[in-house]
Design an enzyme around this catalytic site. Structure first.
Site, PDB file in Angstrom:
ATOM      1  N   SER A  56       0.656  -1.060  -0.090  1.00  0.00           N
ATOM      2  CA  SER A  56       0.283  -0.103  -0.102  1.00  0.00           C
ATOM      3  C   SER A  56       1.043   0.953  -0.008  1.00  0.00           C
ATOM      4  CB  SER A  56      -0.532  -0.261   1.624  1.00  0.00           C
ATOM      5  OG  SER A  56      -1.440   1.673   1.215  1.00  0.00           O
ATOM      6  N   GLY A  57       0.470   2.152  -1.050  1.00  0.00           N
ATOM      7  CA  GLY A  57       1.854   3.554  -1.183  1.00  0.00           C
ATOM      8  C   GLY A  57       2.998   3.096  -1.456  1.00  0.00           C
ATOM      9  N   THR A  61      -1.280   3.069  -7.690  1.00  0.00           N
ATOM     10  CA  THR A  61      -2.550   3.770  -8.676  1.00  0.00           C
ATOM     11  C   THR A  61      -2.442   4.932  -9.827  1.00  0.00           C
ATOM     12  OG1 THR A  61      -3.742   3.302  -6.609  1.00  0.00           O
ATOM     13  CG2 THR A  61      -4.782   4.845  -7.867  1.00  0.00           C
ATOM     14  N   ASN A 106      -0.694   5.880   3.215  1.00  0.00           N
ATOM     15  CA  ASN A 106      -0.795   6.493   1.430  1.00  0.00           C
ATOM     16  C   ASN A 106      -2.169   7.170   2.060  1.00  0.00           C
ATOM     17  OD1 ASN A 106      -1.032   6.933  -1.075  1.00  0.00           O
ATOM     18  ND2 ASN A 106      -1.318   4.947  -2.073  1.00  0.00           N
ATOM     19  N   SER A 109      -5.084   6.640  -0.475  1.00  0.00           N
ATOM     20  CA  SER A 109      -4.944   5.171  -0.575  1.00  0.00           C
ATOM     21  C   SER A 109      -6.300   4.230  -0.988  1.00  0.00           C
ATOM     22  CB  SER A 109      -4.556   4.126   1.014  1.00  0.00           C
ATOM     23  OG  SER A 109      -4.737   2.532   0.244  1.00  0.00           O
ATOM     24  N   SER A 110      -5.861   3.184  -2.079  1.00  0.00           N
ATOM     25  CA  SER A 110      -7.424   2.325  -2.789  1.00  0.00           C
ATOM     26  C   SER A 110      -8.177   1.856  -1.371  1.00  0.00           C
ATOM     27  CB  SER A 110      -6.818   2.429  -4.474  1.00  0.00           C
ATOM     28  OG  SER A 110      -6.165   3.298  -5.095  1.00  0.00           O
ATOM     29  N   GLY A 336      -2.799  -2.913  -2.324  1.00  0.00           N
ATOM     30  CA  GLY A 336      -1.521  -3.505  -1.726  1.00  0.00           C
ATOM     31  C   GLY A 336      -1.639  -4.247  -0.427  1.00  0.00           C
ATOM     32  N   GLU A 338      -0.939  -4.974   2.742  1.00  0.00           N
ATOM     33  CA  GLU A 338      -1.271  -4.161   4.172  1.00  0.00           C
ATOM     34  C   GLU A 338      -0.670  -5.102   5.913  1.00  0.00           C
ATOM     35  OE1 GLU A 338      -3.769  -0.897   3.764  1.00  0.00           O
ATOM     36  OE2 GLU A 338      -4.690  -1.885   4.401  1.00  0.00           O
TER      37      GLU A 338
HETATM   38  N1  LIG Z   1       5.289   7.734 -10.176  1.00  0.00           N
HETATM   39  C1  LIG Z   1       5.304   8.932  -9.187  1.00  0.00           C
HETATM   40  N2  LIG Z   1       5.464  10.084  -8.968  1.00  0.00           N
HETATM   41  C2  LIG Z   1       5.500  10.732  -8.115  1.00  0.00           C
HETATM   42  N3  LIG Z   1       4.203  10.489  -7.165  1.00  0.00           N
HETATM   43  C3  LIG Z   1       4.066   8.897  -6.785  1.00  0.00           C
HETATM   44  C4  LIG Z   1       4.092   8.366  -7.542  1.00  0.00           C
HETATM   45  N4  LIG Z   1       3.762   7.282  -7.774  1.00  0.00           N
HETATM   46  C5  LIG Z   1       2.784   7.102  -6.258  1.00  0.00           C
HETATM   47  N5  LIG Z   1       3.701   8.773  -5.642  1.00  0.00           N
HETATM   48  C6  LIG Z   1       3.068   9.446  -4.524  1.00  0.00           C
HETATM   49  O1  LIG Z   1       2.710   8.467  -3.379  1.00  0.00           O
HETATM   50  C7  LIG Z   1       1.505   8.157  -3.499  1.00  0.00           C
HETATM   51  C8  LIG Z   1       0.795   6.778  -3.102  1.00  0.00           C
HETATM   52  O2  LIG Z   1       0.819   5.851  -4.558  1.00  0.00           O
HETATM   53  P1  LIG Z   1      -0.916   5.091  -5.220  1.00  0.00           P
HETATM   54  O3  LIG Z   1      -0.399   4.784  -6.272  1.00  0.00           O
HETATM   55  O4  LIG Z   1      -1.721   5.326  -4.647  1.00  0.00           O
HETATM   56  O5  LIG Z   1      -0.496   4.000  -4.009  1.00  0.00           O
HETATM   57  P2  LIG Z   1      -0.896   2.480  -3.958  1.00  0.00           P
HETATM   58  O6  LIG Z   1      -1.946   2.503  -5.123  1.00  0.00           O
HETATM   59  O7  LIG Z   1       0.223   1.538  -4.381  1.00  0.00           O
HETATM   60  O8  LIG Z   1      -1.167   2.476  -2.685  1.00  0.00           O
HETATM   61  C9  LIG Z   1       0.698   8.776  -4.771  1.00  0.00           C
HETATM   62  O9  LIG Z   1      -0.562   9.805  -3.701  1.00  0.00           O
HETATM   63  C10 LIG Z   1       1.921  10.059  -5.123  1.00  0.00           C
HETATM   64  O10 LIG Z   1       2.282  10.946  -3.544  1.00  0.00           O
HETATM   65 MG   LIG Z   2      -3.892   2.424  -4.647  1.00  0.00          MG
END
Ligand SMILES: Nc1ncnc2c1ncn2[C@@H]1O[C@H](COP(=O)(O)OP(=O)(O)O)[C@@H](O)[C@H]1O
Ligand SMILES: [Mg+2]
Length: 1059
Positions: A56-57, A61, A106, A109-110, A336, A338
């Protein structure tokens, strides 16, 4: 690796850079993977899936969004395509608003699993998509762990909606009013809820939500918030049972108004629970705890069903419009792995981690196990690489007989009292021996003294680490129980969306069977997902978290190491290194690359493997680059594959050119044939037309020639006819002439004959006469001849005079004609007779004259006698009548005095010029002539200047020329001579001189006045004599006569010559 900051590597330029490039050509990038997947899908017609995993994070996404944006950027363009793309992309913000929340790991977070199939047509243009959602973490609606938030939409609605909207939804902006919203982290750094709300609304509009649908959705969100504020208080009944009452009915009322539910219905649903079994219906009251449970269950259900409805609704909008076959690219972005470090993991984490376990499983299956097994199966030389297969953990959870989920279901469905503890007991007995299951109370005494393992917990050794689960809530959450009274109350709502969300509340469709448990549902849906993924070509994005602090620039080695290890990346790399980058069954391989070799193109008649062998041998590829398996060829390096692909691309281009060439040839040829055919038709028509024209031309020419010929023939004929006619005429003429000649000859002959006959008769007559005369001569008298002569003459004269009578000329004296004389002997008569006739005629003429006229003619006659042929002036005077008194002296009163001074009758009165001897100039004088004298008087005064009696005049001198000068010469010694002669000039000179001459002649006492006509004469002036000389003057002097004094003795008068 999540950079936790914005990196400049996701720009349109980067998109272009990675577009259509080979996978290993550039440094690793999400775009490279997306491009590879997209191109394989488009060009090789292989359905793709992109599996995004990570804690997660870790950035799953974000990665999924990057994949979608890349695909959107490189696929086809066009109005329709762009709309589809836009809808696909805009579905994200909507789902994120309702399904994402801030967690400790996050900020976005989804809290649901999402798998999205994007559908493409054969050209690679997007047609639409299908979204599947997996188990929303709905417990978050009613309770959030410390430091976390409820779903974004609640905060977005309260901060972003207009006052008006809030009023309609009966909401207050203040977060603290709502029990369901945790307050400690309501505001998240870097998250603008108000702006996001606008984005969400806009996205909903783009995706295709109706205005009233959006409104309904917001009403439901508001209702959930309101629901949280309904509170209950205990009330003891007299029969000893506990009851609950709603503390403040205002919230309930507002919520009922929002959803159109009758307040009493909902109030009752919160107070009673009806259990139906077979034919029985038992109603029990709810105590406060049960009422709260019922309330929260309703809130959770309401929200999660709303979320599912949103997904369905979005799917409706984005689904492909055509039924045509399409290719699919799936993007899996699921929650993800957790772990809450403090052991606060619950049913949700269990489910999430199970899902990740399954994904890891699929990874292992497809990349590590399957690949290695394949080498062995295909007979490729291979040293096995050891790896951890998590199938055993999956089995622990999902086994149908003794898996944890199965046991949880069993426990939930079991009659009797069921609690979380009984469930744990069950686990302890059944899973005790499992090497990945740990529990304090399990039979496995190993953990009896493990103090890190509380009594109400169990621990699972997941592939990604050990997770301690607290059993509390497992049963309830798995049951996911919503009292029937509540669903029925919801169904009664006067709100179309709510009604749709609670179909089981319909009394007509009462289903006494228990609904499937949450665990069961999830296991089933994960099962279908896994099956679905297995049919597609997998692409992996493994997200790695550099640290736990959501901070950039911090790299926690141990954390990263841990992730790399449990994700099996090491083994993966080893397998990849030792193995082959690419494999393909012989048939499709031959099919794909057969055009690279002449022997395999276009058809290979033997077995596919031999074909591939021939093909590879023909290509300049080193032998160690590929191996032949039993049914597949293995290619070691991507480089080789790229080489093949490049060759194929070139070959295809050439082939396309060839096809194009042949097609063009065919097209040109058929076009040419068509042209030729048309040309023949045109030519035929044209020739016909030309021949027709030519024929008509010839025809008209022929007609012309014919007409000329006919004309010519006709003319010839005419000529002949004319000639014939002329000949006939000539013959006639000749014959006429001939006849004429004949006739004339005959006539001549006849005439000759006649003449001869006449001559004979004349001669005969002469002879006869002579004979007669001879005979009768003796009988004639001697004078008979004279008598006959006289008689003859007499007869002739008689005839002449009688003839003259009729031929007499006129009586005019000037007529000089006279008839011609007939006989010469009348010559004398002929001369005398005209003279006599003329005299007689003149006499007759004269006898007609009066006395005056006679006098006038006498004067004229006298003038003629004096001047004719002597003075040049004369001829011009002949036609002028002699008037005499030009001044009308007796009648004009001006000359009365002068008239009275002259006692005689005035014969002539005129104005003359008296020439001055001194200078030759003239002075006007009145000239009067009477019977007795000549008087000169002043012209103006009429005073008499001189009076000369006629007898004193000696002579008059004039010149021979046409001038009017005359000199009156006085007799020497007379009285008048004292003054000298007069030199005068007059226009009526002839008349004056004639009258002077006549008067002088008639006067008894004087002799005839002499008239001297000479060009030089002397004039006596007083004492001396002056000669007057007349010369012929040059015409330049004008027509007037000029008199000049030359010297004392000479006056020269120049007279212009008369022409
Ligand atoms: N490629 C990226 N560039 C910049 N920031 C990123 C990137 N990927 C993720 N982040 C940062 O990390 C945070 C969490 O990403 P997210 O995709 O929501 O995580 P997940 O879906 O895996 O839980 C985002 O809100 C963003 O701030
Ligand atoms: Mg997500």
């Amino acid at each position: 690796m999540n950079p936790y900051r914005v990196l400049p590597i996701f720009t349109p330029e980067k998109v272009e850079e990675y577009r259509n490039r080979n996978f290993y050509e550039l440094s690793p990038h999400i775009y490279a993977l997306a491009d590879e997947a997209y191109r394989s899908l488009r060009d090789q017609d292989k359905d793709q899936c992109i599996l995004i995993t990570g804690e997660s994070g870790a950035g799953k996404t974000e990665a999924s969004k990057l994949v979608m944006s890349y695909v959107a950027a490189v696929c086809g363009k066009g109005q329709e395509v762009n709309k589809v793309k836009e809808q696909l992309l805009q579905s994200n913000p909507v789902l994120e608003a309702f399904g994402n929340a801030k967690t400790v790991r996050n900020d976005n977070s989804s809290r649901f699993g999402k798998y999205m199939d994007i559908e493409f047509d054969f050209k690679g243009d997007p047609l639409g998509g299908v979204i599947s959602n997996y188990l929303l973490e709905k417990s978050r609606v009613v309770k959030q762990p410390r430091g976390e938030r409820n779903f974004h939409i609640f905060y977005q609605l309260l901060s972003g909606a207009s006052d008006d909207t809030l009023k309609k939804l009966k909401l207050d902006r203040d977060f603290s009013k709502y029990n369901y919203l945790s307050l400690d982290s309501a505001v998240v750094n870097g998250l603008d809820d108000a702006a996001n709300f606008r984005t969400v609304k806009n996205a909903m509009q783009i995706v295709g939500f109706m205005e009233d649908e959006v409104q309904s959705v917001l009403e439901l969100v508001a209702a959930v918030l309101k629901l949280g504020d309904i509170e209950f208080k205990p009330e003891s009944r007299c029969n000893g049972t506990d009851e609950s009452r709603i503390k403040d009915k205002n919230d309930l009322k507002e919520m009922c108004e929002l959803l159109g539910i009758e307040q009493s219905v909902l109030e009752r649903a919160f107070s009673y629970r009806t259990v139906e079994a077979r034919l029985e219906k038992v109603s029990t009251t709810l105590n406060v705890a049960q009422a709260y449970y019922a309330r929260d269950a309703l809130a959770k259900n309401l929200y999660s069903r709303l979320f599912s409805w949103l997904v369905t609704r979005i799917n409706e909008s984005i689904k492909a419009q055509t039924k045509a076959r399409h290719k699919v690219m799936g993007v899996l972005d699921i929650y993800g792995f957790e772990i809450f470090e403090d052991g606060d993991n619950s049913f949700e984490q269990f489910i999430i981690n199970y899902c990740n376990e399954k994904l890891q499983q699929i990874f292992i299956e497809l990349t590590l196990r399957e690949e290695q097994e394949e080498y062995v199966r295909e007979g490729i030389e291979w040293t096995n690489i050891e790896y951890f297969n998590n199938a055993i953990i999956c089995d622990l959870i999902e086994n149908h007989q003794n898996g944890i989920l199965a046991m949880l279901d069993e426990e939930c469905l079991r009659p009797g009292t069921v609690t979380d503890e009984t469930f744990l007991d069950k686990l302890n007995t059944i899973c005790a021996e499992h090497q990945h299951f740990e529990s304090r109370l399990s039979k496995n005494s190993k953990f009896l003294t493990d103090h890190s393992l509380p009594h109400n917990c169990f621990r699972i050794q997941h592939y990604a680490g050990k997770v301690l689960y607290r059993v509390e809530g497992f049963v309830d959450k798995n049951n996911d129980l919503l009292y029937r009274d509540l669903s029925q109350a919801m169904y009664k709502a006067n709100h179309s969306l709510i009604k749709q969300l609670f179909p089981e509340g319909n009394p007509a469709k009462v289903n006494l069977k228990r609904p499937p448990t949450a665990g069961f549902q999830f296991r089933a849906s994960v099962g279908t997902l896994m099956k679905n993924l297995q049919t597609k070509n997998p692409n992996y994005i493994r997200c790695i978290k550099p640290n736990d602090k959501k901070a950039s620039h911090i790299f926690t080695d141990s954390l990263v190491c841990h992730q790399v290890r449990y994700l099996g990346l090491m083994e993966n790399v080893r397998v990849r290194r030792a193995g082959y980058a690419f494999r393909q069954a012989y048939e499709p391989c031959l099919e794909r690359y057969k055009m690279l070799c002449k022997r395999t193109w276009p058809h290979w008649r033997g077995p596919a493997r031999e074909g591939v062998e021939v093909l590879m041998a023909d290509l300049p590829v080193p032998a160690e680059e590929f191996s032949f398996g039993r049914s597949k060829i293995f290619i070691r390096n991507p480089r080789t594959l790229f080489f093949l692909e490049e060759r194929r691309r070139q070959c295809l281009q050439d082939l396309a050119t060839l096809i194009q060439k042949i097609y063009r040839g065919w097209k040109c040829r058929s076009h040419f044939l068509l042209l030729k055919k048309s040309q023949i038709v045109v030519a035929a028509w044209y020739r016909r037309y030309a021949q027709e024209k030519k024929y008509q031309k010839i025809k008209s020419a022929t007609t012309v020639v014919q007409s000329y010929t006919r004309g010519w023939q006709a003319r010839k004929l005419l000529r002949e006819l004319k000639y014939q006619k002329r000949c006939e005429e000539a013959v006639t003429t000749i014959s006429a002439f001939w006849h004429g000649t004949q006739a004339r000859r005959e006539l001549r002959q006849l005439k000759e004959d006649a003449r001869n006959r006449h001559a004979v008769s004349v001669i005969w007559a002469g002879w006869q006469g002579t004979k007669v005369r001879r005979e009768y001569r003796k009988f004639f008298r001697a004078n008979a001849g004279k008598k006959i002569y006289d008689f003859t003459i007499q007869r002739i004269m008689q005839k002449y005079f009688l003839g003259l009578k009729s031929t007499m000329p006129s009586m005019s004296p000037i007529d000089k004609s006279w008839p011609a004389r007939p006989y010469r002997f009348l010559d004398g008569v002929h001369r005398e007779l005209p003279r006599i006739f003329h005299l007689w005629r003149c006499k007759k003429y004269r006898s007609q004259f009066t006395e005056e006229k006679k006098a006038v003619y006498e004067e004229k006659l006298e003038a003629s006698e004096i001047f004719k042929d002597k003075k040049a002036l004369y001829p011009s005077s002949v036609s002028q009548p002699f008037k005499g008194d030009y001044l009308e002296i007796s009648k004009n009163p001006k000359y009365q005095k002068l008239n009275s001074a002259v006692d005689e009758k005035v014969l002539l009165a005129d104005v003359v010029n008296k020439i001055n001897r001194a200078n030759g100039k003239g002075t006007a004088r009145i000239f009067l002539l009477t019977k007795k004298s000549v008087v000169l008087a002043d012209q103006k005064t009429g005073q008499v200047k001189a009076s000369v009696p006629l007898p004193d005049l000696a002579s008059v001198s004039v010149s021979t020329q046409s001038d009017g000068f005359f000199a009156l010469r006085l007799k020497e010694g007379s009285a008048s001579a004292v003054k000298g002669d007069f030199l005068l000039s007059s226009e009526h000179l002839i008349e004056i001189i004639t009258k002077l001459h006549r008067t002088g002649a008639t006067a008894a006492d004087s002799e005839q006045l002499n008239v001297d006509i000479s060009d030089e004469f002397l004039v006596q002036f007083k004492h001396d004599k002056v000669c007057v000389k007349f010369i012929q003057g040059a015409p330049k002097n004008g027509n007037s006569v000029s008199c000049k004094r030359k010297n004392n003795r000479l006056l020269e008068v120049s007279v212009p010559t008369t022409a």
